[in-house]
Write an enzyme that holds these catalytic residues in place. Structure first.
Site, PDB file in Angstrom:
ATOM      1  N   GLU A  24     -18.924   0.206  -5.237  1.00  0.00           N
ATOM      2  CA  GLU A  24     -18.508   1.539  -4.504  1.00  0.00           C
ATOM      3  C   GLU A  24     -17.526   1.478  -3.659  1.00  0.00           C
ATOM      4  OE1 GLU A  24     -20.076   3.875  -5.811  1.00  0.00           O
ATOM      5  OE2 GLU A  24     -21.557   3.079  -7.124  1.00  0.00           O
ATOM      6  N   HIS A  60     -14.382   2.342  -5.588  1.00  0.00           N
ATOM      7  CA  HIS A  60     -14.381   3.898  -5.478  1.00  0.00           C
ATOM      8  C   HIS A  60     -13.547   4.316  -4.227  1.00  0.00           C
ATOM      9  CE1 HIS A  60     -16.186   5.012  -9.512  1.00  0.00           C
ATOM     10  NE2 HIS A  60     -17.226   4.305  -9.147  1.00  0.00           N
TER      11      HIS A  60
HETATM   12 ZN    ZN Z   1     -18.784   3.886 -10.307  1.00  0.00          ZN
END
Ligand code: ZN
Length: 501
Positions: A265, A268
């Site tokens: 994450e 991202h």
């Molecule tokens: Zn992902």
């Protein structure tokens, strides 16, 4: 130009505010909302989404785009204004093609199916959702029909997630990938299996979170523009370029969960945190496609976070955090444990070698369902057969088979899965390009320095947001169109060494 351009960006900012408010309510729903809030929350989200859709399809917005276009074109194809006009036109036209009646009918259907699926999965009751899934397939076809003509009925659905890509290209890429992955997995699973027991001791949750966050910090995640909370299913969300949040989950008996979910994450989030600040709230301030977004999570999670140089540098710190559990475990044992390849039933638990096979199988099913070659009612049986041939395991229950992923029970059939496999391919291709530009990166990673890699990614990928299409980005950043070669080279080198192939 200036007054019109300002009016355009002001209207887009209002649209963005509505979407951000919806995202914030969704984040709250997944983190802190009490159960009693769920009915009202559904209504609140529907209201905000309708308002956002109305803003985007307001004729005045389209008129402003038209008025700004000639001046934007004079500024040049690569200019902020020209890129914004291109993306705005695309989003407006796309939104305008779908009748409001369809949007609300699909939202109602989707909520009903999701509710059934939540109960059907633990009860292993595919029959109870199959008729509604068949309806989803019909509605997915209907949605595609709004974008006719198309070469394949899945193309408009894929375009929602991964613009530029069509079934013909994806089928060629994935058939090639599958043909290489199947024998690689066979060879690896014939070798002696890795022992992952060192990951499955008792690890205090707070210490796990502290270590994982420290690694995200080292990668460059900016906590003054982000935060981390716990959810059942980890995700990243953004309310502005100054507020990019991640969530994670922690399991006391599985060290890999919190750690690799956090690195994923954070990958991202690094993308979003480095988008050009001028693009804030304009439609350009987003990742350019789901596949490119996933390339960054997979790059930081796997190509960095599961690499030997990274752990040569960080393993002593991890051992110091968990001396009783890992003090006597050699680096090599730990490295093999976090890179264990095995045949498995569940996509989200799959290692980076077998993962592509899970995804390609779902992609192929989406095409067969949309083409009418496979009936929704026959999916469970087809799943067992394909899992046997591709994954080498047969699910004993549909909960571990065709009921395992939420996607088709909470959205369209079509376009839901290709991004996951694309992420692996693109991530490896970006990483290889970064290494060509800066061969010192592995040594820097070992020394705990990630600035060179992050800066290269920021300059070549992140900063552009949606101002470059995925195809443009691939070419400008890596000098070549998307291919399976860098990913397969990476897998063969890494797992060849790990498993003595
Ligand atoms: Zn992902």
């Amino acid at each position: 130009m200036n007054a019109d351009f300002d009016a355009l960006t002001a209207r887009l900012a209002e649209h963005d505010d509505l979407r951000s408010a919806a995202a914030l309510l969704r984040w709250d729903q997944a983190t802190y909302m009490p159960e009693g809030g769920s009915a009202a929350r559904g209504r609140q989200l529907a209201t905000l989404e309708k308002l956002a859709h109305d803003r985007l399809t307001d004729p005045e917005l389209a008129r402003l785009v038209d008025r700004v276009t000639p001046a934007a074109e004079r500024e040049g194809d690569g200019s902020f204004a020209a890129r914004l006009v291109r993306v705005a036109r695309r989003d407006i036209e796309r939104a305008a093609r779908v009748p409001a009646a369809f949007v609300s009918a699909f939202a109602t259907h989707r909520a009903e199916l999701y509710d059934r699926w939540v109960r059907a999965r633990p009860a292993n009751d595919f029959a109870s959702v199959a008729p509604l899934l068949a309806r989803t397939v019909e509605m997915s076809r209907e949605y595609a029909g709004f974008f006719a003509p198309y070469a394949h009925v899945a193309d408009p659905l894929i375009d929602l997630m991964d613009p530029d890509l069509k079934v013909t290209q994806l089928r060629a890429l994935f058939d090639g990938l599958r043909a290489e992955l199947v024998p690689l997995v066979d060879a690896i699973t014939r070798a002696a299996p890795a022992d992952a027991s060192c990951l499955h001791q008792t690890f205090p949750e707070a210490d796990q979170l502290a270590f994982a966050s420290a690694m995200a910090t080292r990668f460059g995640y900016d906590w003054s523009r982000g935060r981390q909370d716990r959810t059942a299913h980890p995700f990243m969300t953004k309310f502005s370029l100054g507020d990019v949040r991640i969530t994670t989950r922690v399991r006391p008996n599985d060290l890999a969960q919190a750690l690799f979910c956090t690195l994923h994450e954070a990958g991202h989030a690094l993308y979003e945190q480095h988008i050009d600040r001028r693009y804030e709230a304009t439609l350009l301030a987003e990742g350019t496609s789901s596949g490119v977004h996933e390339s960054q999570s997979r790059l930081w999670e796997n190509l960095v976070g599961r690499s030997l140089p990274f752990w040569k540098g960080q393993y002593p710190t991890l051992q110091a955090a968990f001396p009783a559990q890992l003090g006597g475990v050699p680096l090599d044992t730990f490295y093999r444990a976090i890179n264990r390849v095995q045949r498995s039933l569940i996509r989200t638990d799959a290692d980076e070698v077998t993962y592509g096979l899970h995804v390609i199988m779902r992609f192929d099913f989406e095409l067969e369902l949309l083409e009418g070659k496979l009936a929704a009612a026959d999916l469970a049986e087809a799943w067992r057969e394909r899992a046997r041939t591709d994954l080498g395991v047969v699910p004993g229950t549909d909960a571990d088979g065709c009921l395992q992923d939420v996607h088709w029970y909470d959205g369209f059939v079509g376009g839901a899965f290709q991004s996951y496999a694309l992420g692996n391919l693109m991530g490896a291709q970006f990483f290889a390009a970064a290494l060509r530009a800066h061969p010192s990166i592995p040594r820097e990673i070992e020394a705990g320095h990630f600035d060179t890699l992050r800066t290269w990614l920021a300059d070549n990928v992140y900063v552009h947001g949606r101002a470059r299409t995925p195809d443009e980005l691939m070419l400008s950043a890596t000098g070549a169109p998307l291919s399976t070669a860098p990913f397969m080279d990476y897998l063969r080198t890494k797992y060849g060494a790990l498993y003595g192939l």
